[in-house]
Motif scaffolding. Structure first.
Motif, short mmCIF file in Angstrom:
data_model
loop_
_atom_site.label_atom_id
_atom_site.label_comp_id
_atom_site.label_asym_id
_atom_site.label_seq_id
_atom_site.Cartn_x
_atom_site.Cartn_y
_atom_site.Cartn_z
N GLY A 265 0.83 -1.19 0.00
CA GLY A 265 0.00 0.00 0.00
C GLY A 265 0.87 1.24 0.00
N LEU A 266 0.21 2.40 0.03
CA LEU A 266 0.94 3.67 0.02
C LEU A 266 0.26 4.64 0.98
N LEU A 267 1.09 5.31 1.79
CA LEU A 267 0.61 6.30 2.74
C LEU A 267 0.77 7.68 2.12
N VAL A 268 -0.30 8.48 2.15
CA VAL A 268 -0.26 9.85 1.63
C VAL A 268 -0.50 10.80 2.80
N LEU A 269 0.43 11.72 3.01
CA LEU A 269 0.31 12.75 4.05
C LEU A 269 0.08 14.09 3.36
N ALA A 270 -0.91 14.85 3.84
CA ALA A 270 -1.26 16.13 3.23
C ALA A 270 -1.00 17.25 4.22
N GLY A 271 -0.04 18.10 3.87
CA GLY A 271 0.29 19.22 4.75
C GLY A 271 1.71 19.07 5.25
N PRO A 272 2.27 20.15 5.79
CA PRO A 272 3.66 20.09 6.28
C PRO A 272 3.77 19.22 7.52
N VAL A 273 4.75 18.33 7.53
CA VAL A 273 5.04 17.50 8.70
C VAL A 273 6.20 18.15 9.43
N GLU A 274 5.90 18.78 10.56
CA GLU A 274 6.93 19.52 11.29
C GLU A 274 7.96 18.57 11.89
N SER A 275 9.05 19.15 12.36
CA SER A 275 10.17 18.33 12.80
C SER A 275 9.80 17.37 13.92
N ALA A 276 8.93 17.79 14.85
CA ALA A 276 8.54 16.90 15.93
C ALA A 276 7.67 15.76 15.42
N ALA A 277 6.69 16.09 14.56
CA ALA A 277 5.83 15.05 13.99
C ALA A 277 6.61 14.10 13.11
N ARG A 278 7.72 14.60 12.53
CA ARG A 278 8.54 13.76 11.67
C ARG A 278 9.08 12.55 12.43
N LEU A 279 9.23 12.71 13.78
CA LEU A 279 9.70 11.60 14.59
C LEU A 279 8.76 10.42 14.54
N LEU A 280 7.47 10.67 14.23
CA LEU A 280 6.46 9.61 14.24
C LEU A 280 6.28 8.92 12.89
N VAL A 281 6.80 9.53 11.82
CA VAL A 281 6.49 9.01 10.48
C VAL A 281 6.98 7.58 10.31
N SER A 282 8.23 7.29 10.72
CA SER A 282 8.75 5.94 10.53
C SER A 282 7.94 4.93 11.33
N GLY A 283 7.52 5.31 12.54
CA GLY A 283 6.68 4.41 13.33
C GLY A 283 5.33 4.19 12.69
N LEU A 284 4.75 5.26 12.13
CA LEU A 284 3.46 5.13 11.45
C LEU A 284 3.59 4.19 10.26
N VAL A 285 4.66 4.35 9.48
CA VAL A 285 4.87 3.48 8.32
C VAL A 285 5.00 2.03 8.75
N SER A 286 5.72 1.78 9.83
CA SER A 286 5.92 0.41 10.31
C SER A 286 4.60 -0.21 10.77
N LEU A 287 3.82 0.54 11.53
CA LEU A 287 2.54 0.01 12.02
C LEU A 287 1.58 -0.29 10.87
#
Length: 546
Positions: A265-287
């Motif tokens: 599948g593919l995850l689409v994020l809409a809007g700026p992902v700030e530096s703090a939220a960026r810490l969660l992206v890899s975890g979100l992708v893994s889950l």
């Protein structure tokens, strides 16, 4: 790319992750009593962000700055004239410093802020602060970096807590949807998940989590449409890269691939992902990848049942009525169907050692699963060194093969009535070897197989054969009437009347010309081998000219 208008994020039910950037401002430092910072000018700009602190006595320190610094100096080398102060402040401001701090003291060059420096700072819009000699510059520097470190620790703590909420949502039984909603609550960034074909799976946008629309909310559909091209580009690379772009309204779009060993599948994020939220992206992708892999395994019994239906459809002795019943049970209601066969790499399927064979079998199963996903209502199975499928004839099978089976040999059967699906699959299988030699998918169409076979041979060899067979005709009739008549007669299956009609000459003329061509070439019209040689030679000539 179409414009994307997303709704304002709702107030999250849990505290959002604090933003690392811009959290420390000049006013925060001025408010600290221990630093004793006084504002000499630029009080209206104290909301500027402080990224770092730096000390320099250079007259042109701008080249050593990166932006956002609190620049501290005692003005040791700076002449306090309007001209020199203006040049100094311009250099500092153009480098992006957030403020200028002047150290004061009885044994220092200045005991109060000089008027030329105040005027230059006011003109440049750069805040000018003063600090007494009782507070060393190192104290200000430590205060800046301690504040930044504290905010980073706070952001990490919030990120860990948000990650726990994401994990809890993923384990809630409604994994993809609940995880996306938890992500939005933690970050305020909207997200959708699409399957490898680009169809919407779930979204974090409007609508109650317990009753999502089957086709997604209008905002989710708009986001999917806006990111279609980006999804296609990222999907083409499999798991080997992400991508980002912006729509016409400037909304930032980011696409991340999901899956463990293959794209699920593919995850689409809409809007700026700030530096703090960026810490969660890899975890979100893994889950999300884990959840999609779980769904893939859970769907295996369905794929096996549908593979068994295809086996019944292709079994010897299947009657038209039984074929229609099988397709009805599979939900394939197309008026015409088509078969396809994709060859399995012989090296991986039969290579040295058991591991190579296991890998080839696993690849075949994964390819079959990919095609089952990409062919709505289609039937797919692995059988006899190939992946076979039956699907609606209206699908663009070449695009699907290019996406999910690039570089693999594939045969495409002709469109057929549902009760003739088996015949289409068998023709597709017969073309796999030709496809492997040609290096591209081969489709069964009238005349296409002969053209493919001719295309596999050396052009000079084919031309030499045609010249050897037809050379006597060329020499006897440079105008070419004999060759044209012979070619037309062979294409019509030896029909005198049809050849006469096509060439608009009397049938006796046709017979005379064909007889003469036979005599010149030494061939007999009633001999099958002779007629094949003539047909092949005329076909080579026609294809070389066309």
């Amino acid at each position: 790319m179409p414009s994307l208008h997303l709704p304002a994020s709702t107030v999250p039910s849990e505290p959002a992750i604090p933003d690392l950037s811009g959290i420390l401002r000049i006013s925060d430092l001025v408010a600290r009593a221990d630093l004793r910072l006084a504002v000499a000018s630029g009080a209206e700009h104290l909301d500027r962000r402080v990224e770092a602190a730096h000390v320099s006595e250079l007259l042109t320190p701008g080249q050593w700055l990166q932006g956002g610094e609190l620049l501290m100096t005692i003005g040791l080398l700076l002449p306090m004239t309007d001209h020199d102060c203006a040049a100094y402040v311009r250099d500092v401001a153009s480098a992006g410093a957030c403020a200028l701090v002047l150290g004061l003291g009885r044994e220092l060059p200045h005991q109060r802020a000089p008027e030329p420096l105040i005027r230059a700072s006011r003109a440049a819009g750069l805040p000018l602060l003063t600090v007494p000699d009782e507070v060393p510059f190192i104290a200000v520097t430590k205060a800046v970096f301690e504040a930044r470190a504290a905010q980073q620790r706070l952001a990490l703590e919030h990120a860990f807590e948000a990650q726990r909420r994401l994990t809890g949502a993923a384990a809630s039984g409604n994994g993809v949807l609940a995880t996306l909603r938890a992500w939005r609550a933690a970050t305020g960034v909207d997200a959708i998940v699409a399957d490898p074909v680009g169809r919407l799976v779930a979204d974090s946008l409007a609508g109650p989590p317990e009753a999502p629309g089957a086709d997604g909310s209008p905002d989710a559909v708009a986001l999917l449409t806006a990111s279609t091209d980006l999804i296609r580009r990222v999907a083409a690379r499999g798991l080997h890269g992400s991508g980002s772009s912006s729509d016409a309204e400037g909304v930032r779009l980011e696409v991340q691939p999901l899956g463990a060993r293959r794209l699920r599948g593919l995850l689409v994020l809409a809007g700026p992902v700030e530096s703090a939220a960026r810490l969660l992206v890899s975890g979100l992708v893994s889950l999300l990848s884990l959840e999609l892999e779980r769904r893939h395994l859970a769907d295996e019994p369905v794929r096996r049942r549908r593979a068994a239906l295809l086996g019944r459809l292709l079994a010897p002795g299947t009657t038209p009525e039984q074929a229609r019943d099988v397709l009805a049970a599979a939900g394939l209601a197309a008026t015409e169907v088509r078969g396809v066969a994709v060859g399995i790499d012989a090296d991986s399927a039969t290579g040295a050692g058991a591991n190579a064979g296991d890998k080839g079998a696993a690849d075949a199963v994964e390819l079959a699963a990919d095609l089952a996903l990409a062919l709505p209502g289609g039937l797919v199975r692995v059988a006899g060194g190939a992946v076979e499928a039956v699907f609606g004839a209206d699908l663009d099978v070449r695009a699907i093969l290019g996406r999910f089976a690039p570089g693999r040999p594939a045969g495409i059967g002709p469109a057929a009535a549902p009760d003739a699906a088996g015949s289409s699959v068998r023709q597709a299988r017969s073309l796999v070897a030709l496809s492997r030699a040609a290096g591209r998918p081969v489709e069964a169409r009238p005349g296409s197989t002969s053209r493919l076979l001719l295309g596999l041979a050396d052009a000079a060899t084919l031309t030499g054969f045609a010249d050897a067979v037809l050379g006597p005709i060329d020499a006897a009739d440079p105008a070419g009437e004999l060759a044209v008549t012979l070619t037309t007669w062979l294409e019509t299956g030896g029909s005198w009347d049809e050849t006469s009609r096509r060439l608009d000459v009397h049938r006796h003329t046709v017979r005379n010309r064909v007889d003469k061509a036979m005599r010149l070439t030494g061939r007999r019209p009633q001999d099958g081998d002779d007629r094949f040689d003539l047909w092949l030679a005329t076909r080579i000539r026609r294809d070389s000219l066309g």
